[in-house]
Scaffold this motif. Structure first.
Motif, PDB file in Angstrom:
ATOM      1  N   LEU A  82       0.800  -1.154   0.124  1.00  0.00           N
ATOM      2  CA  LEU A  82       0.137  -0.105   0.011  1.00  0.00           C
ATOM      3  C   LEU A  82       0.810   1.151  -0.025  1.00  0.00           C
ATOM      4  O   LEU A  82       1.797   1.374   0.788  1.00  0.00           O
ATOM      5  N   TYR A  83       0.650   1.971  -1.054  1.00  0.00           N
ATOM      6  CA  TYR A  83       1.597   3.196  -1.108  1.00  0.00           C
ATOM      7  C   TYR A  83       0.797   4.285  -1.905  1.00  0.00           C
ATOM      8  O   TYR A  83       0.002   4.258  -2.645  1.00  0.00           O
ATOM      9  N   VAL A  84       0.932   5.505  -1.250  1.00  0.00           N
ATOM     10  CA  VAL A  84       0.410   6.736  -2.050  1.00  0.00           C
ATOM     11  C   VAL A  84       1.824   7.706  -2.042  1.00  0.00           C
ATOM     12  O   VAL A  84       2.465   7.894  -0.939  1.00  0.00           O
ATOM     13  N   THR A  85       1.933   8.365  -3.019  1.00  0.00           N
ATOM     14  CA  THR A  85       2.904   9.404  -3.094  1.00  0.00           C
ATOM     15  C   THR A  85       2.967  10.361  -2.106  1.00  0.00           C
ATOM     16  O   THR A  85       1.700  10.953  -1.732  1.00  0.00           O
ATOM     17  N   ALA A  86       3.847  11.144  -1.715  1.00  0.00           N
ATOM     18  CA  ALA A  86       3.926  11.887  -0.534  1.00  0.00           C
ATOM     19  C   ALA A  86       3.007  13.262  -0.635  1.00  0.00           C
ATOM     20  O   ALA A  86       2.195  13.633   0.113  1.00  0.00           O
ATOM     21  N   SER A  87       2.926  13.687  -1.806  1.00  0.00           N
ATOM     22  CA  SER A  87       2.457  14.929  -2.109  1.00  0.00           C
ATOM     23  C   SER A  87       0.978  14.543  -2.181  1.00  0.00           C
ATOM     24  O   SER A  87       0.015  15.570  -2.202  1.00  0.00           O
ATOM     25  N   HIS A  88       0.286  13.403  -2.283  1.00  0.00           N
ATOM     26  CA  HIS A  88      -1.108  13.018  -2.277  1.00  0.00           C
ATOM     27  C   HIS A  88      -1.625  12.302  -0.945  1.00  0.00           C
ATOM     28  O   HIS A  88      -2.907  12.020  -1.038  1.00  0.00           O
ATOM     29  N   ARG A  89      -0.880  12.050  -0.056  1.00  0.00           N
ATOM     30  CA  ARG A  89      -1.314  11.671   1.301  1.00  0.00           C
ATOM     31  C   ARG A  89      -2.337  12.404   2.007  1.00  0.00           C
ATOM     32  O   ARG A  89      -2.357  13.614   1.870  1.00  0.00           O
ATOM     33  N   GLY A  90      -3.101  11.839   2.694  1.00  0.00           N
ATOM     34  CA  GLY A  90      -4.004  12.538   3.471  1.00  0.00           C
ATOM     35  C   GLY A  90      -5.462  13.134   2.844  1.00  0.00           C
ATOM     36  O   GLY A  90      -6.067  13.750   3.421  1.00  0.00           O
ATOM     37  N   ARG A  91      -5.585  12.463   1.634  1.00  0.00           N
ATOM     38  CA  ARG A  91      -6.841  12.958   0.558  1.00  0.00           C
ATOM     39  C   ARG A  91      -7.580  11.641   0.530  1.00  0.00           C
ATOM     40  O   ARG A  91      -8.647  11.705  -0.242  1.00  0.00           O
ATOM     41  N   GLY A  92      -7.410  10.466   1.125  1.00  0.00           N
ATOM     42  CA  GLY A  92      -8.324   9.486   1.155  1.00  0.00           C
ATOM     43  C   GLY A  92      -7.848   8.299   0.138  1.00  0.00           C
ATOM     44  O   GLY A  92      -8.460   7.253  -0.031  1.00  0.00           O
ATOM     45  N   ALA A  93      -7.000   8.499  -0.702  1.00  0.00           N
ATOM     46  CA  ALA A  93      -6.480   7.535  -1.763  1.00  0.00           C
ATOM     47  C   ALA A  93      -6.079   6.107  -1.160  1.00  0.00           C
ATOM     48  O   ALA A  93      -6.451   5.206  -1.575  1.00  0.00           O
ATOM     49  N   ALA A  94      -5.528   5.945  -0.089  1.00  0.00           N
ATOM     50  CA  ALA A  94      -5.130   4.837   0.701  1.00  0.00           C
ATOM     51  C   ALA A  94      -6.344   4.141   1.197  1.00  0.00           C
ATOM     52  O   ALA A  94      -6.414   2.909   0.905  1.00  0.00           O
ATOM     53  N   ARG A  95      -7.218   4.808   1.905  1.00  0.00           N
ATOM     54  CA  ARG A  95      -8.357   4.179   2.193  1.00  0.00           C
ATOM     55  C   ARG A  95      -9.149   3.682   0.858  1.00  0.00           C
ATOM     56  O   ARG A  95      -9.738   2.522   0.985  1.00  0.00           O
ATOM     57  N   ALA A  96      -9.488   4.309  -0.097  1.00  0.00           N
ATOM     58  CA  ALA A  96     -10.001   3.857  -1.157  1.00  0.00           C
ATOM     59  C   ALA A  96      -9.239   2.754  -1.894  1.00  0.00           C
ATOM     60  O   ALA A  96     -10.097   1.988  -2.285  1.00  0.00           O
ATOM     61  N   LEU A  97      -8.202   2.544  -1.809  1.00  0.00           N
ATOM     62  CA  LEU A  97      -7.275   1.505  -2.454  1.00  0.00           C
ATOM     63  C   LEU A  97      -7.606   0.265  -1.434  1.00  0.00           C
ATOM     64  O   LEU A  97      -7.786  -0.701  -2.110  1.00  0.00           O
ATOM     65  N   VAL A  98      -7.472   0.345  -0.223  1.00  0.00           N
ATOM     66  CA  VAL A  98      -7.675  -0.590   0.646  1.00  0.00           C
ATOM     67  C   VAL A  98      -9.246  -1.057   0.494  1.00  0.00           C
ATOM     68  O   VAL A  98      -9.437  -2.501   0.319  1.00  0.00           O
ATOM     69  N   GLN A  99     -10.257  -0.276   0.185  1.00  0.00           N
ATOM     70  CA  GLN A  99     -11.638  -0.614  -0.026  1.00  0.00           C
ATOM     71  C   GLN A  99     -11.983  -1.338  -1.279  1.00  0.00           C
ATOM     72  O   GLN A  99     -12.476  -2.283  -1.357  1.00  0.00           O
TER      73      GLN A  99
END
Length: 162
Positions: A82-99
């Protein structure tokens, strides 16, 4: 805020993006948690087919994150990278990926998703997993780094009551 779209890796271009994100992820990890080699493009394409899948997060058509889910045993899927680029963290991308990975695992009738992490070194990921219902569990595999945290999410619980 920029909208994030999630889709499964499906063509060579997507798998190139996935491989590039895996490479970024390796460099972003603390050295003691790195996986080592990143699989070749052909290996990724073969590995994430059928009962396995890799997902990409996009913001304005740019791949900004990923997660991989592969068959672990006949009833379990392993969530990894699970990885999101530093400039896009905190915007829900990781949660959406895991979901997206959870939805896929449910659609393939897995009974659980397992993962390993390090809850101290990767605390934001650990908090996300907990928020999505993952719980610590007994080790299910051997890992090469110190102090792993093994987690699982039980799926299809309605079937357990029958």
């Amino acid at each position: 805020m920029v909208a994030v779209a999630i889709r499964s890796a499906s063509d060579v271009s997507d798998f190139r993006r996935l491989r590039n994100l895996f490479l970024e992820y390796e460099l972003d990890l603390p050295p003691h948690l790195r996986h080592g080699a990143v699989p070749a493009l052909s290996e990724l394409i073969e590995k994430y087919a059928d009962k396995s899948r890799a997902f990409l997060a996009f913001a304005q058509e740019r791949a900004i994150g990923c997660v991989a889910l592969r068959e672990f045993d006949g009833q379990s899927a392993l969530l990894a990278r699970l990885y999101v680029t530093a400039s896009h963290r905190g915007r829900g991308a990781a949660r959406a990926l895991v979901q997206a990975a959870i939805a896929f695992a449910n659609s393939r009738a897995y009974r659980r998703i397992v993962l390993d992490t390090n809850k101290e070194a990767l605390e934001p990921a650990y908090r996300l997993y907990r928020a999505l219902g993952f719980r610590e569990c007994a080790p299910f595999d051997t890992v090469t780094y110190e102090c792993p945290t093994f987690m699982e999410l039980r799926l299809n619980l309605a079937d357990d009551r029958i």
